[in-house]
Design a protein around this motif. Sequence first.
Motif, PDB file in Angstrom:
ATOM      1  N   PHE A  53       0.687  -1.207  -0.069  1.00 14.72           N
ATOM      2  CA  PHE A  53      -0.122   0.099  -0.091  1.00 14.72           C
ATOM      3  C   PHE A  53       0.820   1.083   0.045  1.00 14.72           C
ATOM      4  O   PHE A  53       0.491   2.124  -0.683  1.00 14.72           O
ATOM      5  CB  PHE A  53      -1.059  -0.033   1.284  1.00 14.72           C
ATOM      6  CG  PHE A  53      -2.292  -0.861   0.984  1.00 14.72           C
ATOM      7  CD1 PHE A  53      -3.075  -0.299   0.293  1.00 14.72           C
ATOM      8  CD2 PHE A  53      -2.400  -1.976   1.566  1.00 14.72           C
ATOM      9  CE1 PHE A  53      -4.252  -1.027  -0.105  1.00 14.72           C
ATOM     10  CE2 PHE A  53      -3.732  -2.634   1.370  1.00 14.72           C
ATOM     11  CZ  PHE A  53      -4.574  -2.128   0.364  1.00 14.72           C
ATOM     12  N   ILE A  54       2.086   1.192   0.722  1.00  9.72           N
ATOM     13  CA  ILE A  54       2.849   2.564   0.604  1.00  9.72           C
ATOM     14  C   ILE A  54       3.515   2.543  -0.761  1.00  9.72           C
ATOM     15  O   ILE A  54       3.599   3.763  -1.160  1.00  9.72           O
ATOM     16  CB  ILE A  54       4.054   2.460   1.840  1.00  9.72           C
ATOM     17  CG1 ILE A  54       4.614   3.852   1.832  1.00  9.72           C
ATOM     18  CG2 ILE A  54       4.721   1.430   1.712  1.00  9.72           C
ATOM     19  CD1 ILE A  54       3.759   4.834   2.730  1.00  9.72           C
ATOM     20  N   LEU A  55       3.857   1.518  -1.265  1.00  9.05           N
ATOM     21  CA  LEU A  55       4.446   1.696  -2.765  1.00  9.05           C
ATOM     22  C   LEU A  55       3.415   1.922  -3.644  1.00  9.05           C
ATOM     23  O   LEU A  55       3.821   3.071  -4.611  1.00  9.05           O
ATOM     24  CB  LEU A  55       5.081   0.298  -3.134  1.00  9.05           C
ATOM     25  CG  LEU A  55       6.135  -0.180  -2.255  1.00  9.05           C
ATOM     26  CD1 LEU A  55       6.587  -1.387  -2.891  1.00  9.05           C
ATOM     27  CD2 LEU A  55       7.507   0.697  -2.657  1.00  9.05           C
ATOM     28  N   LEU A  56       2.215   1.407  -3.527  1.00 19.51           N
ATOM     29  CA  LEU A  56       1.175   2.035  -4.230  1.00 19.51           C
ATOM     30  C   LEU A  56       0.680   3.293  -4.226  1.00 19.51           C
ATOM     31  O   LEU A  56       0.244   4.126  -5.336  1.00 19.51           O
ATOM     32  CB  LEU A  56      -0.098   0.688  -3.897  1.00 19.51           C
ATOM     33  CG  LEU A  56      -1.420   1.229  -4.994  1.00 19.51           C
ATOM     34  CD1 LEU A  56      -1.049   0.762  -6.348  1.00 19.51           C
ATOM     35  CD2 LEU A  56      -2.555   0.335  -4.723  1.00 19.51           C
ATOM     36  N   SER A  57       0.816   3.957  -2.977  1.00 17.89           N
ATOM     37  CA  SER A  57       0.324   5.335  -2.840  1.00 17.89           C
ATOM     38  C   SER A  57       1.194   6.168  -3.822  1.00 17.89           C
ATOM     39  O   SER A  57       0.919   7.042  -4.231  1.00 17.89           O
ATOM     40  CB  SER A  57       0.445   5.562  -1.544  1.00 17.89           C
ATOM     41  OG  SER A  57       0.184   7.145  -1.364  1.00 17.89           O
ATOM     42  N   GLY A  58       2.574   5.850  -3.597  1.00 21.17           N
ATOM     43  CA  GLY A  58       3.806   6.576  -4.291  1.00 21.17           C
ATOM     44  C   GLY A  58       3.600   6.468  -5.675  1.00 21.17           C
ATOM     45  O   GLY A  58       3.689   7.304  -6.473  1.00 21.17           O
ATOM     46  N   PHE A  59       3.180   5.138  -6.162  1.00 24.19           N
ATOM     47  CA  PHE A  59       3.207   4.628  -7.580  1.00 24.19           C
ATOM     48  C   PHE A  59       1.955   5.536  -8.302  1.00 24.19           C
ATOM     49  O   PHE A  59       2.171   6.235  -9.227  1.00 24.19           O
ATOM     50  CB  PHE A  59       3.016   3.359  -7.869  1.00 24.19           C
ATOM     51  CG  PHE A  59       2.914   2.754  -9.431  1.00 24.19           C
ATOM     52  CD1 PHE A  59       4.026   2.683 -10.046  1.00 24.19           C
ATOM     53  CD2 PHE A  59       2.012   2.529  -9.692  1.00 24.19           C
ATOM     54  CE1 PHE A  59       4.046   2.200 -11.213  1.00 24.19           C
ATOM     55  CE2 PHE A  59       1.480   2.341 -11.076  1.00 24.19           C
ATOM     56  CZ  PHE A  59       3.070   1.986 -11.883  1.00 24.19           C
ATOM     57  N   LEU A  60       0.893   5.509  -7.401  1.00 23.83           N
ATOM     58  CA  LEU A  60      -0.405   6.147  -8.256  1.00 23.83           C
ATOM     59  C   LEU A  60      -0.067   7.825  -7.914  1.00 23.83           C
ATOM     60  O   LEU A  60      -0.800   8.447  -8.843  1.00 23.83           O
ATOM     61  CB  LEU A  60      -1.699   5.830  -7.359  1.00 23.83           C
ATOM     62  CG  LEU A  60      -1.818   4.373  -7.817  1.00 23.83           C
ATOM     63  CD1 LEU A  60      -3.246   3.785  -7.007  1.00 23.83           C
ATOM     64  CD2 LEU A  60      -2.183   3.900  -9.199  1.00 23.83           C
ATOM     65  N   THR A  61       0.352   8.257  -6.916  1.00 23.34           N
ATOM     66  CA  THR A  61       0.629   9.744  -7.005  1.00 23.34           C
ATOM     67  C   THR A  61       1.469  10.084  -7.945  1.00 23.34           C
ATOM     68  O   THR A  61       0.769  11.227  -8.553  1.00 23.34           O
ATOM     69  CB  THR A  61       1.092  10.029  -5.419  1.00 23.34           C
ATOM     70  OG1 THR A  61       0.579   9.558  -4.448  1.00 23.34           O
ATOM     71  CG2 THR A  61       1.677  11.319  -5.179  1.00 23.34           C
ATOM     72  N   HIS A  62       2.354   9.767  -8.390  1.00 22.35           N
ATOM     73  CA  HIS A  62       3.152  10.274  -9.622  1.00 22.35           C
ATOM     74  C   HIS A  62       2.698   9.918 -10.751  1.00 22.35           C
ATOM     75  O   HIS A  62       2.687  10.581 -11.759  1.00 22.35           O
ATOM     76  CB  HIS A  62       4.637   9.452  -9.504  1.00 22.35           C
ATOM     77  CG  HIS A  62       5.313   9.947 -10.494  1.00 22.35           C
ATOM     78  ND1 HIS A  62       5.999  11.237 -10.537  1.00 22.35           N
ATOM     79  CD2 HIS A  62       6.037   9.620 -11.740  1.00 22.35           C
ATOM     80  CE1 HIS A  62       6.891  11.628 -11.629  1.00 22.35           C
ATOM     81  NE2 HIS A  62       6.947  10.407 -12.284  1.00 22.35           N
ATOM     82  N   HIS A  63       1.882   8.781 -10.881  1.00 23.04           N
ATOM     83  CA  HIS A  63       1.048   8.334 -12.098  1.00 23.04           C
ATOM     84  C   HIS A  63      -0.106   9.506 -12.452  1.00 23.04           C
ATOM     85  O   HIS A  63      -0.338   9.954 -13.733  1.00 23.04           O
ATOM     86  CB  HIS A  63       0.378   7.099 -12.015  1.00 23.04           C
ATOM     87  CG  HIS A  63      -0.478   6.494 -12.890  1.00 23.04           C
ATOM     88  ND1 HIS A  63      -0.092   6.459 -14.333  1.00 23.04           N
ATOM     89  CD2 HIS A  63      -1.913   6.538 -13.156  1.00 23.04           C
ATOM     90  CE1 HIS A  63      -1.021   6.062 -15.059  1.00 23.04           C
ATOM     91  NE2 HIS A  63      -2.082   5.967 -14.343  1.00 23.04           N
ATOM     92  N   LEU A  64      -0.569   9.880 -11.430  1.00 25.37           N
ATOM     93  CA  LEU A  64      -1.952  10.935 -11.615  1.00 25.37           C
ATOM     94  C   LEU A  64      -1.284  12.255 -11.562  1.00 25.37           C
ATOM     95  O   LEU A  64      -1.757  13.296 -12.156  1.00 25.37           O
ATOM     96  CB  LEU A  64      -2.929  10.720 -10.436  1.00 25.37           C
ATOM     97  CG  LEU A  64      -3.323   9.414 -10.120  1.00 25.37           C
ATOM     98  CD1 LEU A  64      -4.372   9.160  -9.098  1.00 25.37           C
ATOM     99  CD2 LEU A  64      -4.447   9.008 -11.412  1.00 25.37           C
ATOM    100  N   HIS A  65      -0.199  12.632 -11.001  1.00 23.66           N
ATOM    101  CA  HIS A  65       0.332  14.019 -10.872  1.00 23.66           C
ATOM    102  C   HIS A  65       1.557  14.486 -11.489  1.00 23.66           C
ATOM    103  O   HIS A  65       2.027  15.550 -11.535  1.00 23.66           O
ATOM    104  CB  HIS A  65       0.476  14.278  -9.516  1.00 23.66           C
ATOM    105  CG  HIS A  65      -1.069  14.246  -8.757  1.00 23.66           C
ATOM    106  ND1 HIS A  65      -1.118  13.216  -7.885  1.00 23.66           N
ATOM    107  CD2 HIS A  65      -1.817  15.414  -8.507  1.00 23.66           C
ATOM    108  CE1 HIS A  65      -2.571  13.422  -7.443  1.00 23.66           C
ATOM    109  NE2 HIS A  65      -2.743  14.571  -7.746  1.00 23.66           N
ATOM    110  N   LYS A  66       2.168  13.410 -12.283  1.00 21.44           N
ATOM    111  CA  LYS A  66       3.405  13.769 -12.926  1.00 21.44           C
ATOM    112  C   LYS A  66       3.020  14.742 -13.989  1.00 21.44           C
ATOM    113  O   LYS A  66       4.120  15.666 -14.204  1.00 21.44           O
ATOM    114  CB  LYS A  66       3.890  12.483 -13.693  1.00 21.44           C
ATOM    115  CG  LYS A  66       2.934  11.858 -14.756  1.00 21.44           C
ATOM    116  CD  LYS A  66       3.551  10.598 -15.395  1.00 21.44           C
ATOM    117  CE  LYS A  66       2.620  10.094 -16.607  1.00 21.44           C
ATOM    118  NZ  LYS A  66       1.624   9.628 -15.957  1.00 21.44           N
ATOM    119  N   ASP A  67       2.259  14.827 -14.575  1.00 21.55           N
ATOM    120  CA  ASP A  67       1.937  16.053 -15.632  1.00 21.55           C
ATOM    121  C   ASP A  67       1.521  17.484 -15.339  1.00 21.55           C
ATOM    122  O   ASP A  67       1.109  18.307 -15.944  1.00 21.55           O
ATOM    123  CB  ASP A  67       1.143  15.546 -16.765  1.00 21.55           C
ATOM    124  CG  ASP A  67       1.899  14.378 -17.477  1.00 21.55           C
ATOM    125  OD1 ASP A  67       2.853  14.418 -17.640  1.00 21.55           O
ATOM    126  OD2 ASP A  67       0.980  13.498 -17.937  1.00 21.55           O
TER     127      ASP A  67
END
Length: 517
Positions: A53-67
């Motif tokens: 869950f902690i890895l998924l939080s970082g993964f999805l945070t960058h996936h959604l906000h990288k742009d």
Amino acid sequence: MGHSEAPAQRLSHLDGARTLFAVWIVCHHMAPREPTSCLDAMMVRVDVGVEFFILLSGFLTHHLHKDKDILASCGSFFAYFTRRIFRCLLATYVGMTLCALTQLLGGFEVCTPKTLSCFFLMKTWIDPTPNCPNMPSWFVVSLLPCWFLYPWLRLLLLKTTSARQCLCFCALAWLLAIGPQFSMLLWQQNWLSWNQLIYTWFWPPALVPDFVLGCCVAGMATVSRASGCSAIVWKVHHNPPTAQVSWLGDFAMIVLLCACMLVPVPEPPADWAGPEQWRPGHYVAWEQLFARLSAPFLGVFLYCTYNGGSLMTRLLSHRTLVSLGRYTLEVYLLQMPLHDFFLWTRAPGAEGLWRGLPWTSEVFWFYLLLLLAACVFFVEILAEPLNQRVKSLSAAWARGRGKPAEALRSHRDQDLARPYTTDPGTDPIAELVSKEMKTTGTQTTESSFARSQGKEEEEEPNRAWKRFSKSTDAKNPEQTQRIEALSAQTAKAPSRIAGDTPVPEPKGPQRTSSFAR
């Protein structure tokens, strides 16, 4: 935030994975320990689910906000942070309030400084022992600094030009995560004590490197898409992870699950100071490193299944699992209040009218179904409508708090985009010209600005002024002199009539004064 972005790709299989990992965590906390089964070792290693869950939080945070330019202004940062924390804090405070209420009704002392520090989300920073009224709230407190620091981490990841650099960042983040535990093991040549363990796992800064690792994995997939230089994909395809290599993610996850079930659980030592009600062997000996050792396998799963196509991604993309994935946050944070309520039903009471409800496997599955139903009701009726309202308000506030220079530039562009006509009520020269045209019957037609090369933009207004002067000199010389005096004054302080910014040519013909142009 500053420019329009394409919507991020929906990773539905990760929603299904969240559902199964959330059920794993609930089973670890609440499932009865008798009778024994082949899944007992897996129930002990619940920290693998927490690491996911902690890895998924970082993964999805960058996936959604990288742009998205989160640091474009204070308003954009406030909108991002508000959207990230509101629903989590809502479920956290509801869970803590219900747990505190059940403990108060049960005769326990609740009004203490420890409870107050839990409600202010400060207790985990001072004493990381997970003993707040709602024990799972420690995880949310650990995520808050991660979400706060992400905008600056995003700037660093955007500067990477190859997947190899992101892979180096992944390795560095993993070493920072497991490094403190491993260094202490080597230094004291013994396993960690309970007090040492809580500062390497439950203390909020301890999980920041794990969050960074998840962001770096998402950054590696993004860079690979642009550059096509991933070491894993290069041998098979010149694109980022596709269906051809997604089997690596399946293989990594299968190996990890087999290790969770087959590796024996160590026996706790006689001087172990961990909570007695926890499962035997939890956080003992090599179990202290199991979560961080699982991070590379989880990272490979997240990266290689980014574009789907494998058998496991198809199974995890089942409609039921994906739908339930929306409620995993509330399932995790509200499991304890409902469990405390079930504690009242276990013992017989009501002078023999209630025979009691012992915590059997059947009662546990009823509890799990009731928990899912309560979370669906809570999200759909209260949490999600409030969350959408907060998102819209924060986005509107962010738009109103943009950079001053951008706001002025926007107003200026809107001004120049308007067709320019005379406004007799605002300019003395235009007022006199309009009045004179009405009295003399002079009419002029609008002509465009000079288009040929070598002509100045001011030539056309000067010619218009000369034509107008010739038409009024003979009829009213005094009026002409007053107009010339006013024009000499305005020449010293240019106004919109004689400004530096060229006025764009109107698209259609308009009847207006050529001098006003």
